[in-house]
Write an enzyme that holds these catalytic residues in place. Structure first.
Site, PDB file in Angstrom:
ATOM      1  N   LEU A  16       0.823  -1.206   0.000  1.00 24.15           N
ATOM      2  CA  LEU A  16       0.000   0.000   0.000  1.00 24.15           C
ATOM      3  C   LEU A  16       0.856   1.255   0.000  1.00 24.15           C
ATOM      4  CD1 LEU A  16      -2.725   1.359   0.099  1.00 24.15           C
ATOM      5  CD2 LEU A  16      -2.755   1.023   2.585  1.00 24.15           C
ATOM      6  N   ILE A  39       9.156   2.237  14.406  1.00 18.25           N
ATOM      7  CA  ILE A  39       8.000   2.898  15.011  1.00 18.25           C
ATOM      8  C   ILE A  39       7.650   2.323  16.379  1.00 18.25           C
ATOM      9  CG2 ILE A  39       7.019   3.598  12.796  1.00 18.25           C
ATOM     10  CD1 ILE A  39       4.963   1.334  13.119  1.00 18.25           C
ATOM     11  N   ALA A  62       2.423  -1.947   9.628  1.00 18.43           N
ATOM     12  CA  ALA A  62       1.615  -2.807  10.497  1.00 18.43           C
ATOM     13  C   ALA A  62       2.142  -4.229  10.418  1.00 18.43           C
ATOM     14  CB  ALA A  62       0.144  -2.780  10.085  1.00 18.43           C
ATOM     15  N   TYR A 128      -4.742 -10.777  15.370  1.00 20.61           N
ATOM     16  CA  TYR A 128      -4.485  -9.657  14.457  1.00 20.61           C
ATOM     17  C   TYR A 128      -5.586  -8.618  14.610  1.00 20.61           C
ATOM     18  CZ  TYR A 128      -4.567  -6.997  10.099  1.00 20.61           C
ATOM     19  OH  TYR A 128      -4.629  -5.975   9.187  1.00 20.61           O
TER      20      TYR A 128
END
Length: 287
Positions: A16, A39, A62, A128
């Site tokens: 993405l 992060i 993610a 998840y």
């Protein structure tokens, strides 16, 4: 938002992230992945983002390996929840907007009609989904200015995804069995990226948005998706339907995870998007 806006895209080497960078190429972009910023390290987030001073942060980073999240729960929580809080705090200090990507898996999967943006029918059935739901809650508690964008069944030209998995199995000549009792909406990363640009360019109100390609009958099954992939790719491959009980995986999947968009202009039909993806893919291979 204008062309001079300082934009930081995190997870920029992901499927993405790469399409967002391509769609937003005319803007003042900084592209960081895990090599440039961890992060999950709060001090590093504050220091590096504080020095960069972006006006807009788009978080595409993610832990999305659904089955692996069942095993590596600590890492899933760090990436999908704790890191979101660090980014929100950093954005607040700068007065920046934070765009965060989430998933259909935050819902319980029991609503046949699907889920609108303000639905409270949470209750993820895998870790998840749990970690992403916690990240959503963290975002909403901490961030002053945010867009929470949920999507589902993502595929695109620069990453591992269901479409590529099906085509690979087809090339290998293996028997292909795909579940026909899980329903959702496929989403082409290029279309998702264009919708993000629409939201930001039009300064839409902060909050939650659902971004998927559209299906005529609510949702489709993974089996429907697989059959259409081979049909549009002009590949004569036998695909057999099976139940979720026949295809046991580490993490359970929701039965119904259709995201309903009530706030944005609808994206094109999923079949049109898939056709374009396969045509572009074929051109690149032939070239």
């Amino acid at each position: 938002m204008n062309k001079q806006t300082e934009i930081l895209i995190l997870g920029s080497r992901g499927m993405l992230g790469q399409d967002l960078a391509k769609i937003m190429a005319d803007f003042n972009l900084t592209l960081w992945d895990k090599q440039e910023l961890d992060i999950t390290n709060q001090n590093e987030v504050e220091t590096k983002i504080g020095a960069l001073r972006p006006q807009l942060i788009i978080n595409c980073a993610a832990y999305t390996a659904v089955d692996d999240c069942e095993i590596n729960k600590d890492l899933a929580l760090k990436l999908n929840n704790e890191a979101v809080g660090y980014l929100a705090l950093a954005a607040n200090k700068l007065g920046a907007i934070l765009v965060h990507i989430s998933t259909d898996y935050v819902f319980n999967g029991q609503n046949v009609k699907g889920y609108v943006e303000d639905s409270q029918e949470f209750g993820p059935i895998n870790f998840y989904g749990e970690s992403k739901l916690l990240g959503e809650k963290t975002l909403r508690i901490i961030a002053n200015k945010y867009y929470l964008l949920r999507t589902s069944w993502l595929y695109g030209p620069r990453g591992n995804n269901f479409v590529e998995t099906m085509l690979k199995l087809g090339r290998e000549g293996k028997e292909i069995k795909v579940v026909n009792d899980q329903f959702g909406k496929p989403t082409y990363t290029v279309d998702f990226a264009k919708q993000v640009l629409y939201i930001l360019s039009n300064n839409l109100p902060f909050g939650i948005y659902h971004i998927t390609n559209e299906t005529k009958t609510g949702g489709i099954s993974w089996f429907d998706f697989a059959k259409k992939i081979f049909e549009l790719a002009k590949k004569e491959i036998n695909v057999w339907p099976c139940s979720s009980q026949e295809f046991i995986r580490q993490a359970k999947r929701p039965v119904h995870s259709v995201l309903i968009n009530t706030k944005l202009p609808p994206l094109r039909n999923w079949q049109e998007a898939l056709r374009e993806y396969l045509e572009l893919r074929t051109k690149e291979i032939n070239y």
